[in-house]
Write a protein that holds these residues in place. Structure first.
Motif, PDB file in Angstrom:
ATOM      1  N   ALA A   1      57.764  -5.220   6.622  1.00 56.94           N
ATOM      2  CA  ALA A   1      58.206  -4.059   5.723  1.00 56.94           C
ATOM      3  C   ALA A   1      57.333  -3.960   4.312  1.00 56.94           C
ATOM      4  O   ALA A   1      57.321  -2.921   3.773  1.00 56.94           O
ATOM      5  N   GLN A   2      56.798  -5.204   3.922  1.00 59.22           N
ATOM      6  CA  GLN A   2      55.955  -5.036   2.646  1.00 59.22           C
ATOM      7  C   GLN A   2      54.472  -4.478   3.121  1.00 59.22           C
ATOM      8  O   GLN A   2      53.938  -3.778   2.243  1.00 59.22           O
ATOM      9  N   GLU A   3      54.072  -4.459   4.315  1.00 60.88           N
ATOM     10  CA  GLU A   3      53.185  -3.844   4.806  1.00 60.88           C
ATOM     11  C   GLU A   3      53.207  -2.239   4.968  1.00 60.88           C
ATOM     12  O   GLU A   3      52.740  -1.624   4.544  1.00 60.88           O
ATOM     13  N   TRP A   4      54.578  -1.908   5.589  1.00 59.86           N
ATOM     14  CA  TRP A   4      54.773  -0.462   5.510  1.00 59.86           C
ATOM     15  C   TRP A   4      55.101   0.011   4.085  1.00 59.86           C
ATOM     16  O   TRP A   4      54.589   1.146   3.768  1.00 59.86           O
ATOM     17  N   PHE A   5      55.819  -0.694   3.080  1.00 56.96           N
ATOM     18  CA  PHE A   5      55.537  -0.338   1.617  1.00 56.96           C
ATOM     19  C   PHE A   5      54.331   0.338   1.299  1.00 56.96           C
ATOM     20  O   PHE A   5      54.383   1.370   0.654  1.00 56.96           O
ATOM     21  N   VAL A   6      53.299  -0.512   1.336  1.00 54.72           N
ATOM     22  CA  VAL A   6      52.078   0.317   1.171  1.00 54.72           C
ATOM     23  C   VAL A   6      51.337   1.272   2.091  1.00 54.72           C
ATOM     24  O   VAL A   6      50.974   2.449   1.592  1.00 54.72           O
ATOM     25  N   GLN A   7      51.763   1.279   3.287  1.00 56.14           N
ATOM     26  CA  GLN A   7      50.919   2.162   4.254  1.00 56.14           C
ATOM     27  C   GLN A   7      51.826   3.550   4.234  1.00 56.14           C
ATOM     28  O   GLN A   7      50.970   4.406   4.404  1.00 56.14           O
ATOM     29  N   LEU A   8      52.985   3.592   4.240  1.00 60.78           N
ATOM     30  CA  LEU A   8      53.748   4.753   4.477  1.00 60.78           C
ATOM     31  C   LEU A   8      53.730   5.734   3.343  1.00 60.78           C
ATOM     32  O   LEU A   8      53.931   6.991   3.795  1.00 60.78           O
ATOM     33  N   GLU A   9      53.265   5.329   2.155  1.00 57.72           N
ATOM     34  CA  GLU A   9      53.105   6.347   1.216  1.00 57.72           C
ATOM     35  C   GLU A   9      52.101   7.366   1.528  1.00 57.72           C
ATOM     36  O   GLU A   9      52.406   8.301   1.089  1.00 57.72           O
ATOM     37  N   GLY A  10      51.183   7.035   2.168  1.00 56.66           N
ATOM     38  CA  GLY A  10      50.061   7.975   2.581  1.00 56.66           C
ATOM     39  C   GLY A  10      50.596   8.934   3.576  1.00 56.66           C
ATOM     40  O   GLY A  10      49.866   9.998   3.760  1.00 56.66           O
ATOM     41  N   ALA A  11      51.809   8.883   4.046  1.00 61.29           N
ATOM     42  CA  ALA A  11      52.080   9.993   5.066  1.00 61.29           C
ATOM     43  C   ALA A  11      53.287  10.519   4.069  1.00 61.29           C
ATOM     44  O   ALA A  11      54.339  11.371   4.878  1.00 61.29           O
ATOM     45  N   GLY A  12      53.858  10.341   3.004  1.00 63.32           N
ATOM     46  CA  GLY A  12      54.585  11.010   2.269  1.00 63.32           C
ATOM     47  C   GLY A  12      55.777  10.392   1.919  1.00 63.32           C
ATOM     48  O   GLY A  12      56.951  10.986   1.614  1.00 63.32           O
ATOM     49  N   LEU A  13      56.215   9.193   2.654  1.00 64.25           N
ATOM     50  CA  LEU A  13      57.438   8.495   2.364  1.00 64.25           C
ATOM     51  C   LEU A  13      57.374   7.673   0.994  1.00 64.25           C
ATOM     52  O   LEU A  13      56.372   7.354   0.469  1.00 64.25           O
ATOM     53  N   ASP A  14      58.493   7.479   0.470  1.00 59.76           N
ATOM     54  CA  ASP A  14      58.630   7.030  -0.992  1.00 59.76           C
ATOM     55  C   ASP A  14      59.319   5.883  -1.206  1.00 59.76           C
ATOM     56  O   ASP A  14      59.777   5.280  -1.983  1.00 59.76           O
ATOM     57  N   GLY A  15      59.131   4.643   0.013  1.00 61.79           N
ATOM     58  CA  GLY A  15      59.550   3.227  -0.042  1.00 61.79           C
ATOM     59  C   GLY A  15      60.358   2.748   1.201  1.00 61.79           C
ATOM     60  O   GLY A  15      59.966   3.460   2.118  1.00 61.79           O
ATOM     61  N   ILE A  16      61.021   1.726   0.649  1.00 64.41           N
ATOM     62  CA  ILE A  16      61.556   0.993   2.002  1.00 64.41           C
ATOM     63  C   ILE A  16      62.906   0.923   1.694  1.00 64.41           C
ATOM     64  O   ILE A  16      63.517   0.492   0.361  1.00 64.41           O
ATOM     65  N   LEU A  17      63.935   0.812   2.486  1.00 66.11           N
ATOM     66  CA  LEU A  17      65.259   0.703   2.520  1.00 66.11           C
ATOM     67  C   LEU A  17      65.666  -0.444   3.309  1.00 66.11           C
ATOM     68  O   LEU A  17      65.039  -0.923   4.323  1.00 66.11           O
ATOM     69  N   SER A  18      66.537  -1.313   2.664  1.00 65.67           N
ATOM     70  CA  SER A  18      66.712  -2.788   3.154  1.00 65.67           C
ATOM     71  C   SER A  18      68.380  -2.682   3.344  1.00 65.67           C
ATOM     72  O   SER A  18      69.294  -2.201   2.548  1.00 65.67           O
ATOM     73  N   LYS A  19      68.757  -2.919   4.525  1.00 64.55           N
ATOM     74  CA  LYS A  19      70.042  -2.831   4.829  1.00 64.55           C
ATOM     75  C   LYS A  19      70.698  -4.223   5.340  1.00 64.55           C
ATOM     76  O   LYS A  19      70.168  -4.930   6.652  1.00 64.55           O
ATOM     77  N   PRO A  20      71.657  -4.741   4.801  1.00 60.78           N
ATOM     78  CA  PRO A  20      72.610  -5.750   5.318  1.00 60.78           C
ATOM     79  C   PRO A  20      73.021  -5.761   6.661  1.00 60.78           C
ATOM     80  O   PRO A  20      73.741  -4.598   6.797  1.00 60.78           O
ATOM     81  N   LEU A  21      72.772  -6.730   7.494  1.00 63.38           N
ATOM     82  CA  LEU A  21      73.237  -6.431   8.800  1.00 63.38           C
ATOM     83  C   LEU A  21      74.746  -6.438   9.047  1.00 63.38           C
ATOM     84  O   LEU A  21      75.257  -5.838  10.061  1.00 63.38           O
ATOM     85  N   GLY A  22      75.306  -7.234   8.296  1.00 61.08           N
ATOM     86  CA  GLY A  22      76.647  -7.285   8.423  1.00 61.08           C
ATOM     87  C   GLY A  22      77.599  -6.275   7.566  1.00 61.08           C
ATOM     88  O   GLY A  22      78.921  -6.213   7.718  1.00 61.08           O
ATOM     89  N   GLY A  23      76.953  -5.430   6.872  1.00 57.84           N
ATOM     90  CA  GLY A  23      77.599  -4.367   6.019  1.00 57.84           C
ATOM     91  C   GLY A  23      78.209  -3.348   6.732  1.00 57.84           C
ATOM     92  O   GLY A  23      78.012  -2.813   7.893  1.00 57.84           O
TER      93      GLY A  23
END
Length: 355
Positions: free
Chosen positions: A162-184
């Motif tokens: 996820a931390q790697e994506w946070f850096v990489q994906l901005e270059g494709a126009g995405l604006d961050g990372i969503l974190s979702k609790p599995l039990g929610g």
């Protein structure tokens, strides 16, 4: 339409956090129009976050969803526009047009895509009270045979990825990372997910301000950056202030007030001229905000402030910036685009099944 979950439904929201929490499930944060799709046979409704009907603006997507989604379902996701190997939010905004002929033309020239990332109902079963881990499995199964332009959002379970994506994906126009609790469970209009977005700072020229809707205090300050031709370009606003600060800003900015005839944006008093030259108009209406007063008080471009921003969309800030401090040590002319960080390009095809 007869579904176990009926429109309108407010989407579940995310709370901003400075770092990615290790909750076991991570997804890219897509930059588009948040949309809940309601499908019952051939009938489809695209519900937006503000409950504005989106169905008429994306006829090509309605057709694709009819083909790729189960017969009866309710799916939460994002309408995006993929241009080449990255997202194009500016192009997506152009899809909202009052003329049906224009809508049909854009549907062919700039077709949209749908990224599904949660499922609220499948068949006759309401899944909103199920834990997210079960809903994710149901979503993957429901869209297992889906083809472009309908996708399931990619996801990882390891924090390092996820931390790697946070850096990489901005270059494709995405604006961050969503974190979702599995039990929610799915909780409409509640901030029970987490979003981590980029934050950078920039020094900008204060070129004007707008009055607050509640009275004679400052509502927002208009920001500018100089381009390579030495022209001051409108790049966004800073608007988050306590009321006491809004009041004090009136006196602070008063000595810098000027006439439009003496202002770099004076030509924008005639919006027709601005539209003809493709300039950014600080006082222009948009299709999303028709009726609002966007007139502004021009200021001599002599004040510089530091603001925090997440990322750029084209030549301006994508979202409202945050005030950090005044910069009396900076000259306005030094506030150029060259100070802004450029993320490395990233191909969306690396994580999304692009044809």
């Amino acid at each position: 339409m007869d579904l176990p979950v009926m429109p309108p439904i407010s989407p579940m929201l995310a709370k901003s956090v400075p770092s990615i929490p290790d909750v076991g499930h991570f997804e890219p944060k897509w930059d588009g129009f948040r949309t809940i799709v309601f499908k019952d046979g051939d009938e489809i409704i695209l519900g937006s976050r503000n409950e504005r009907p989106m169905t008429r603006y994306f006829p090509e997507l309605v057709e694709a969803l009819q083909k790729n989604l189960p017969d009866k379902c309710v799916i939460d996701g994002e309408i995006v526009l993929i241009a080449g190997n990255r997202l194009d939010f500016e192009g997506l905004q152009q899809r909202i047009h009052p003329a049906d002929s224009r809508v049909r033309m854009l549907a062919g020239s700039t077709p949209s895509s749908f990224i599904g990332f949660d499922i609220l109902a499948l068949g006759d079963e309401n899944l909103m009270d199920k834990p997210f881990s079960e809903r994710r499995a149901a979503l993957e199964q429901a869209l297992a045979k889906a083809e472009a332009p309908v996708y399931v959002t990619p996801a990882v379970t390891e924090l390092d990825q996820a931390q790697e994506w946070f850096v990489q994906l901005e270059g494709a126009g995405l604006d961050g990372i969503l974190s979702k609790p599995l039990g929610g469970t799915y909780q409409p209009n509640k901030r029970v997910m987490f979003k981590t977005k980029h934050e950078r700072t920039a020094d900008c020229v204060v070129a004007g301000f707008r009055w607050h809707k509640t009275g004679k205090v400052v509502g927002s300050m208009l920001l500018g950056l100089y381009n390579d031709a030495g022209q001051l370009q409108h790049v966004g606003v800073v608007a988050s202030f306590p009321m006491a600060k809004r009041e004090s800003l009136v006196a602070e900015l008063e000595p810098y007030q000027t006439e439009f005839s003496e202002h770099p944006w004076g030509q924008w008093a005639d919006q027709g001229d601005a539209a003809a030259t493709g300039s950014r108009m600080p006082g222009a209406q948009s299709r999303w905000s028709a009726g609002k007063d966007f007139s502004f008080v021009p200021l001599r471009p002599e004040l510089v402030i530091e603001v925090a921003y997440d990322y750029m969309e084209g030549d301006r800030f994508r979202h409202t910036t945050q005030f950090r401090r005044w910069r009396p040590d900076r000259t306005p002319e030094s506030c150029t685009y060259s100070q802004l960080e450029e993320p490395a390009d990233y191909d969306l095809g690396e994580i999304l099944r692009l044809p």
